[in-house]
Scaffold this active site. Sequence first.
Site, PDB file in Angstrom:
ATOM      1  CB  CYS A   1      -0.901  -0.020   1.238  1.00  0.00           C
ATOM      2  SG  CYS A   1      -2.033   1.374   1.346  1.00  0.00           S
TER       3      CYS A   1
ATOM      4  CG  HIS B   1      -5.504  -2.493  -1.646  1.00  0.00           C
ATOM      5  ND1 HIS B   1      -4.591  -3.156  -0.861  1.00  0.00           N
ATOM      6  CD2 HIS B   1      -5.222  -1.165  -1.511  1.00  0.00           C
ATOM      7  CE1 HIS B   1      -3.797  -2.264  -0.274  1.00  0.00           C
ATOM      8  NE2 HIS B   1      -4.160  -1.048  -0.658  1.00  0.00           N
ATOM      9  CD  GLU B   2      -6.291   1.432  -4.149  1.00  0.00           C
ATOM     10  OE1 GLU B   2      -6.487   2.343  -3.311  1.00  0.00           O
ATOM     11  OE2 GLU B   2      -5.178   0.895  -4.288  1.00  0.00           O
TER      12      GLU B   2
ATOM     13  CG  HIS C   1      -7.462   2.600   0.966  1.00  0.00           C
ATOM     14  ND1 HIS C   1      -6.732   2.863   2.103  1.00  0.00           N
ATOM     15  CD2 HIS C   1      -6.612   1.967   0.115  1.00  0.00           C
ATOM     16  CE1 HIS C   1      -5.500   2.410   1.956  1.00  0.00           C
ATOM     17  NE2 HIS C   1      -5.401   1.856   0.753  1.00  0.00           N
TER      18      HIS C   1
END
Length: 162
Positions: free
Chosen positions: A86, A128-129, A132
Site C-alpha cells: 500500500c 484493496h482500494e 480504503h
Amino acid sequence: MELKFLGEPCLTTVSEPVSEVDEQLRAFISGMFRVMRGAGGVGLAAPQVGRTVRVFVVDVEHHVRAFINPQITAASEEQSSYEEGCLSIPHIYERVLRPRRVSVQYLDENGKRCAVDADGILARVIQHEYDHLDGILFLDRIDEKRRDDALRRYAALRGTIR
C-alpha cells in the site's frame, strides 16, 4: 496533493459519497493519477491523499479508470491469496486472501453509470482500494500476529516507536 501514511485519521474513516461529478472532481482525479504514478502505484483511493470521498483510481493491466461512488455488487466464493502492499504503508507487504472475481458498479469521470466484472489482479486492486473507502487497510485483513509484526517493521522503517 500528498500521500497520507499509516496513523492519519483519514485512512480509518468511512468516506462520504460524491454528490456531484464536476470539473473540480475531475481535476482532483487527475491529481490522484499523478500521485499514484509518481509513487509507482497501481491504485489510489481519495483517503490516501486526505479526502474522505468515495473515489479511487486504478491503472492495471490496461485498465485505467476512476471509480466514483463504487459499489461491489458481487464477489466470487473462490478466493486467492496474493502479496499486497500500500502506498500509505510503504515497504510493507503481506499475503491477503480475497475473492478472485468481483462485479462493480460506479460512475466514471463524466458521471456516466458504468459496470465492470473484474478478475485476477484488477479484482484485487479494486477490492484493496474499495476497502480504503470504508476505512479498512490491507493489514486489517490479515491475522493479528502477522499484523503486529508488520506494524513493528513499519515503525522501525519510519523511525518511530509503537
